[in-house]
Design an enzyme around this catalytic site. Sequence first.
Site, PDB file in Angstrom:
ATOM      1  N   GLU A  45     -82.985  39.358 -21.191  1.00 16.77           N
ATOM      2  CA  GLU A  45     -82.575  39.537 -19.783  1.00 16.77           C
ATOM      3  C   GLU A  45     -81.224  39.532 -19.759  1.00 16.77           C
ATOM      4  O   GLU A  45     -80.435  38.569 -19.819  1.00 16.77           O
ATOM      5  CB  GLU A  45     -83.446  38.643 -18.779  1.00 16.77           C
ATOM      6  CG  GLU A  45     -84.840  38.900 -18.678  1.00 16.77           C
ATOM      7  CD  GLU A  45     -85.133  38.049 -17.499  1.00 16.77           C
ATOM      8  OE1 GLU A  45     -84.614  38.359 -16.206  1.00 16.77           O
ATOM      9  OE2 GLU A  45     -86.128  37.244 -17.384  1.00 16.77           O
ATOM     10  N   HIS A  71     -87.689  41.097 -17.465  1.00 15.02           N
ATOM     11  CA  HIS A  71     -87.596  40.460 -16.142  1.00 15.02           C
ATOM     12  C   HIS A  71     -88.765  40.192 -15.417  1.00 15.02           C
ATOM     13  O   HIS A  71     -89.753  41.032 -15.214  1.00 15.02           O
ATOM     14  CB  HIS A  71     -86.471  41.425 -15.239  1.00 15.02           C
ATOM     15  CG  HIS A  71     -85.960  40.745 -14.171  1.00 15.02           C
ATOM     16  ND1 HIS A  71     -85.342  39.661 -14.108  1.00 15.02           N
ATOM     17  CD2 HIS A  71     -86.140  41.319 -12.785  1.00 15.02           C
ATOM     18  CE1 HIS A  71     -84.862  39.427 -12.889  1.00 15.02           C
ATOM     19  NE2 HIS A  71     -85.501  40.349 -12.093  1.00 15.02           N
ATOM     20  N   SER A 100     -86.349  36.396  -9.437  1.00 18.39           N
ATOM     21  CA  SER A 100     -85.560  37.445  -9.390  1.00 18.39           C
ATOM     22  C   SER A 100     -84.753  37.006  -8.042  1.00 18.39           C
ATOM     23  O   SER A 100     -84.076  35.849  -7.673  1.00 18.39           O
ATOM     24  CB  SER A 100     -85.577  38.873  -9.242  1.00 18.39           C
ATOM     25  OG  SER A 100     -84.943  39.648  -9.341  1.00 18.39           O
TER      26      SER A 100
END
Lengths: 301, 301
Positions: free
Chosen positions: B236, B266, B142
């Site tokens: 996502e 995610h 991320s």
Amino acid sequence: MPNQAVADVVARLKSGGQPADLQGWRSQFDAVAGGQPMPDDARFQPIILGGVPAERVTVAAAEEPGVVMFFHGGGYMFGSSLAYRALTAILAAATRAPLLAINYRLAPEHPFPAAVEDTTAAYRAILESGTPASRIGFAGDSAGGGLVIATMLSARDAGLPMPAAGYGISPWLDLSCEGKSFTELAAVDQLMTADGARGCAAAYLQGSDARHPWASPVHADFTGLPPLMLQVGSTEMFLDDSTRAARTAALAGVHVEMQVWPGMPHVWHLWPSILPEAVAALAAGGRFLRERLTPSLTQAM
Amino acid sequence: MPNQAVADVVARLKSGGQPADLQGWRSQFDAVAGGQPMPDDARFQPIILGGVPAERVTVAAAEEPGVVMFFHGGGYMFGSSLAYRALTAILAAATRAPLLAINYRLAPEHPFPAAVEDTTAAYRAILESGTPASRIGFAGDSAGGGLVIATMLSARDAGLPMPAAGYGISPWLDLSCEGKSFTELAAVDQLMTADGARGCAAAYLQGSDARHPWASPVHADFTGLPPLMLQVGSTEMFLDDSTRAARTAALAGVHVEMQVWPGMPHVWHLWPSILPEAVAALAAGGRFLRERLTPSLTQAM
């Protein structure tokens, strides 16, 4: 960065002069690519699958977790199992499974969708011989990479089960040639030209819609397709055939892996005797197929 | 297709009520994610790298071909080496190398580019300790996936050598949130929201340009970067952070591999105790790093 081995590949492909006719070009391609040294333990046996001539490729190390159907490239006009023996022997070794190289009918003598009909007929014959779909992988390069997905779509339409996985090598997935890279990378592509690609598309389509999903899978709905691996060179005009297909696959919920190899020419895999990257890329693609033909391997990962 | 394990992950993340302040949210994330069972042989030791606190993660099977720097996610506002222990222990095992989880400074207390300064300082310290760049891999998820590439760009700008490879897990590579999937997949993303992402971007940037290459590497020039692996879930909002970065890498001549995993939320990798796909994906990412930290493996492929 100049790569002498890549330059050697390009020179090799352009050697042999200008044959007088299409048959001359086909023979020259078979001789140049098929003339490479290949593993001592490779065996090549002619067979017929669903009426379609093919070649069964085995190596001594085969563990037979299933079979890999291989669809050769050559713009739907050229190519044969003979030209691809160095590639198919190494892919069979990497997959540790027998490989079935399909000699589908070529254009312009046999226009679209003859090639897809043949690969689908061969797939149906393998299923009917008792091999479950979960033990069958598809692989192919360039036009044959298009056939990997086109044959899945054709099989899906016919109600046949999906194979375990598909491996596309520099796949040509868009006969309408609409990828940005088709123009953006035209000047850096070491091998392909827009005129060459468009000429092959015209000879194969002969008026059929270039956006038909079996001709240009990049425009298709990938729902229900099995895991896919796509490999492409960073300087290929066909780069965006793969980048777009990867996104199409993703949005359809298909597991997809894409690998971009810097500076490699279109279907560098064809030259394992010259390019170490050919062997490495086939090892990665073969491993992808093998793990999906042998589910316990994936679970044990 | 509903996946109960994915639903369990989402429920787990949303458990624990509504903390009163940012520190409460941080503690809750550390407790929920960090509370998973982890391998018996995993060891976690605090260290300081270039003035930045970090945690050294080792497992018994480590062969030490090098080290992996890990940059955790959490929108630049949350997350820590503690929250990520289940993930880092499995990645260390898959890579067979010690992992160094970097606790870079968080926003809003420490805005952009504090995080990049810290990861770069830690990288410089590892180099100065005598570990060659060719034995260092970067990994992160991320926001930390953004830091994988941002730290390479920062290191390149500082004249430092490139690490051997980078592995981005659901990487957030565009703080301007311009990917098509950011709107197209907003309704199907199981975890993220546009407001949440934009809120984190604002808290981190505090007026800095969202298109700065260290903030949004998707807009950067990737020339000279080492091989990259990107993994992302098919549903996502961040899907196109990876598809665009893969193309950007390709056009810069960088070896890049992208994997899209169907239906995964995610950073599904954070939940190895619930999702088998977390372990499988980390195995693939770890293998990618290991092969590049140990060049003889790649050559032998």
